[in-house]
Motif scaffolding. Structure first.
Motif, PDB file in Angstrom:
ATOM      1  N   ILE A   1       0.880  -1.383   0.097  1.00 51.31           N
ATOM      2  CA  ILE A   1      -0.028   0.524   0.015  1.00 51.31           C
ATOM      3  C   ILE A   1       0.784   1.424  -0.119  1.00 51.31           C
ATOM      4  CG2 ILE A   1      -2.055   1.425   1.628  1.00 51.31           C
ATOM      5  CD1 ILE A   1      -2.665  -1.272   2.058  1.00 51.31           C
ATOM      6  N   ARG A   2       1.614   1.001   1.266  1.00 50.85           N
ATOM      7  CA  ARG A   2       3.037   2.226   1.423  1.00 50.85           C
ATOM      8  C   ARG A   2       3.254   2.352  -0.282  1.00 50.85           C
ATOM      9  NH1 ARG A   2       3.678   0.902   6.097  1.00 50.85           N
ATOM     10  NH2 ARG A   2       3.462   2.741   7.583  1.00 50.85           N
ATOM     11  N   ARG A   3       3.475   1.852  -1.482  1.00 48.52           N
ATOM     12  CA  ARG A   3       4.026   1.636  -2.541  1.00 48.52           C
ATOM     13  C   ARG A   3       3.474   2.377  -3.275  1.00 48.52           C
ATOM     14  NH1 ARG A   3       7.126  -2.665  -1.472  1.00 48.52           N
ATOM     15  NH2 ARG A   3       5.727  -4.122  -2.693  1.00 48.52           N
ATOM     16  N   LEU A   4       2.144   2.759  -3.589  1.00 46.91           N
ATOM     17  CA  LEU A   4       0.880   2.321  -4.353  1.00 46.91           C
ATOM     18  C   LEU A   4       0.943   4.056  -4.696  1.00 46.91           C
ATOM     19  CD1 LEU A   4      -2.280   1.091  -3.512  1.00 46.91           C
ATOM     20  CD2 LEU A   4      -0.462   0.051  -5.217  1.00 46.91           C
ATOM     21  N   ILE A   5       1.007   4.337  -5.889  1.00 43.54           N
ATOM     22  CA  ILE A   5       1.138   6.092  -6.407  1.00 43.54           C
ATOM     23  C   ILE A   5      -0.607   6.474  -6.164  1.00 43.54           C
ATOM     24  CG2 ILE A   5       3.195   5.791  -7.549  1.00 43.54           C
ATOM     25  CD1 ILE A   5       1.206   5.861 -10.243  1.00 43.54           C
ATOM     26  N   PRO A   6      -0.242   7.372  -5.760  1.00 45.17           N
ATOM     27  CA  PRO A   6      -2.631   7.902  -4.823  1.00 45.17           C
ATOM     28  C   PRO A   6      -2.857   7.174  -6.392  1.00 45.17           C
ATOM     29  CG  PRO A   6      -1.445   9.401  -4.477  1.00 45.17           C
ATOM     30  CD  PRO A   6       0.187   8.564  -4.930  1.00 45.17           C
ATOM     31  N   GLU A   7      -2.501   8.048  -7.855  1.00 47.74           N
ATOM     32  CA  GLU A   7      -3.312   8.158  -8.648  1.00 47.74           C
ATOM     33  C   GLU A   7      -3.835   6.298  -8.719  1.00 47.74           C
ATOM     34  OE1 GLU A   7      -1.156  11.454  -9.015  1.00 47.74           O
ATOM     35  OE2 GLU A   7      -0.559   9.384  -8.803  1.00 47.74           O
ATOM     36  N   ALA A   8      -3.021   4.984  -8.865  1.00 49.24           N
ATOM     37  CA  ALA A   8      -4.060   3.580  -8.482  1.00 49.24           C
ATOM     38  C   ALA A   8      -4.194   3.846  -8.032  1.00 49.24           C
ATOM     39  CB  ALA A   8      -2.243   3.227  -7.895  1.00 49.24           C
ATOM     40  N   LEU A   9      -4.963   4.746  -6.596  1.00 54.03           N
ATOM     41  CA  LEU A   9      -5.971   4.348  -6.188  1.00 54.03           C
ATOM     42  C   LEU A   9      -7.386   3.786  -6.818  1.00 54.03           C
ATOM     43  CD1 LEU A   9      -4.710   5.909  -2.634  1.00 54.03           C
ATOM     44  CD2 LEU A   9      -4.677   2.986  -2.734  1.00 54.03           C
ATOM     45  N   ALA A  10      -7.178   4.730  -7.603  1.00 48.97           N
ATOM     46  CA  ALA A  10      -8.526   4.938  -8.086  1.00 48.97           C
ATOM     47  C   ALA A  10      -9.228   3.686  -9.305  1.00 48.97           C
ATOM     48  CB  ALA A  10      -8.456   6.390  -9.406  1.00 48.97           C
ATOM     49  N   GLU A  11      -8.114   2.594  -9.616  1.00 50.93           N
ATOM     50  CA  GLU A  11      -7.607   1.872 -10.182  1.00 50.93           C
ATOM     51  C   GLU A  11      -9.214   0.664 -10.329  1.00 50.93           C
ATOM     52  OE1 GLU A  11      -3.824   0.758 -11.130  1.00 50.93           O
ATOM     53  OE2 GLU A  11      -3.123   2.532 -12.428  1.00 50.93           O
ATOM     54  N   PRO A  12      -9.259   0.482 -10.799  1.00 58.35           N
ATOM     55  CA  PRO A  12      -9.474  -1.114 -10.836  1.00 58.35           C
ATOM     56  C   PRO A  12      -9.072  -2.282 -10.438  1.00 58.35           C
ATOM     57  CG  PRO A  12     -10.433  -1.091 -12.781  1.00 58.35           C
ATOM     58  CD  PRO A  12      -9.464   0.175 -12.583  1.00 58.35           C
ATOM     59  N   TYR A  13      -9.469  -3.358  -8.472  1.00 58.52           N
ATOM     60  CA  TYR A  13      -8.814  -3.696  -7.911  1.00 58.52           C
ATOM     61  C   TYR A  13      -8.165  -4.778  -8.745  1.00 58.52           C
ATOM     62  CZ  TYR A  13     -12.126  -7.965  -7.742  1.00 58.52           C
ATOM     63  OH  TYR A  13     -12.965  -8.213  -7.647  1.00 58.52           O
ATOM     64  N   ARG A  14      -8.740  -5.067  -9.706  1.00 53.63           N
ATOM     65  CA  ARG A  14      -7.736  -6.158 -10.527  1.00 53.63           C
ATOM     66  C   ARG A  14      -8.559  -6.699 -11.922  1.00 53.63           C
ATOM     67  NH1 ARG A  14     -10.479 -12.461  -8.741  1.00 53.63           N
ATOM     68  NH2 ARG A  14     -12.266 -11.242  -9.030  1.00 53.63           N
ATOM     69  N   PRO A  15      -7.756  -6.429 -12.910  1.00 55.61           N
ATOM     70  CA  PRO A  15      -8.663  -6.467 -14.469  1.00 55.61           C
ATOM     71  C   PRO A  15      -9.260  -7.512 -14.924  1.00 55.61           C
ATOM     72  CG  PRO A  15      -6.344  -5.773 -14.451  1.00 55.61           C
ATOM     73  CD  PRO A  15      -6.463  -6.757 -12.823  1.00 55.61           C
ATOM     74  N   GLY A  16     -10.598  -6.954 -14.707  1.00 52.12           N
ATOM     75  CA  GLY A  16     -11.745  -7.887 -15.014  1.00 52.12           C
ATOM     76  C   GLY A  16     -12.474  -8.534 -13.424  1.00 52.12           C
TER      77      GLY A  16
END
Length: 161
Positions: free
Chosen positions: A109-124
């Motif tokens: 979680i610490r390594r995630l860039i904030p923009e990544a938080l809005a991405e789907p949690y897993r593709p598909g």
């Protein structure tokens, strides 16, 4: 200085795990002092033991971390509820696994860039959930199961009296 959302979320997850939050005590206080006998006690056939609940929480930390960064953590598979051998060694191993899983998930979680938080949690993946949903819901999941452990501890104490 701006808020680093990923760091804040990781710290929040850890604080909920270690101390709890406004709604109750955390996982560590729930498990603190649980004996192997308590951990493996099953009050009724369909009830999960404290050890099984702790293993289940570890599973979901690994699963969430894998969803958040598939390259950082191996997929733990699909067995979210697993039996735990009724021994002191197995109880100790489950506790250590939960600690490792939480630490690994917080690090991801610490390594995630904030923009990544809005991405789907897993593709598909099913549903509209984002990585932010996964992080928030993992803390909620911990709180829920910590409460179950407290109830099982009271039930065990009453059964032994």
């Amino acid at each position: 200085m701006g808020l680093d959302l990923s760091v804040w979320l990781a710290e929040r997850l850890e604080r909920t795990y270690v101390d709890g939050n406004w709604s109750g005590k955390g996982v560590r206080p729930a498990l603190d002092g649980v004996t192997p006998a308590e951990a493996h006690w099953r009050p009724v056939p369909a009830q999960h033991t404290i050890a099984e609940i702790a293993a289940h929480m570890a599973y979901w930390c690994w699963k969430a971390a894998q969803w958040l960064d598939p390259d950082a953590v191996a997929d733990p598979g699909e067995e979210e509820w697993r039996p735990v051998a009724p021994s002191p060694a197995a109880w100790l191993e489950v506790q250590l696994e939960l600690e490792r899983a939480h630490a690994a998930c917080a690090a991801v979680i610490r390594r995630l860039i904030p923009e990544a938080l809005a991405e789907p949690y897993r593709p598909g993946g099913p549903g509209p959930w984002t990585k932010l949903d996964v992080v928030v819901d993992l803390a909620t999941h911990d709180s829920y199961h910590a409460a179950q452990v407290f109830v099982l501890r009271r039930w065990y104490a009453a059964a032994q009296a």
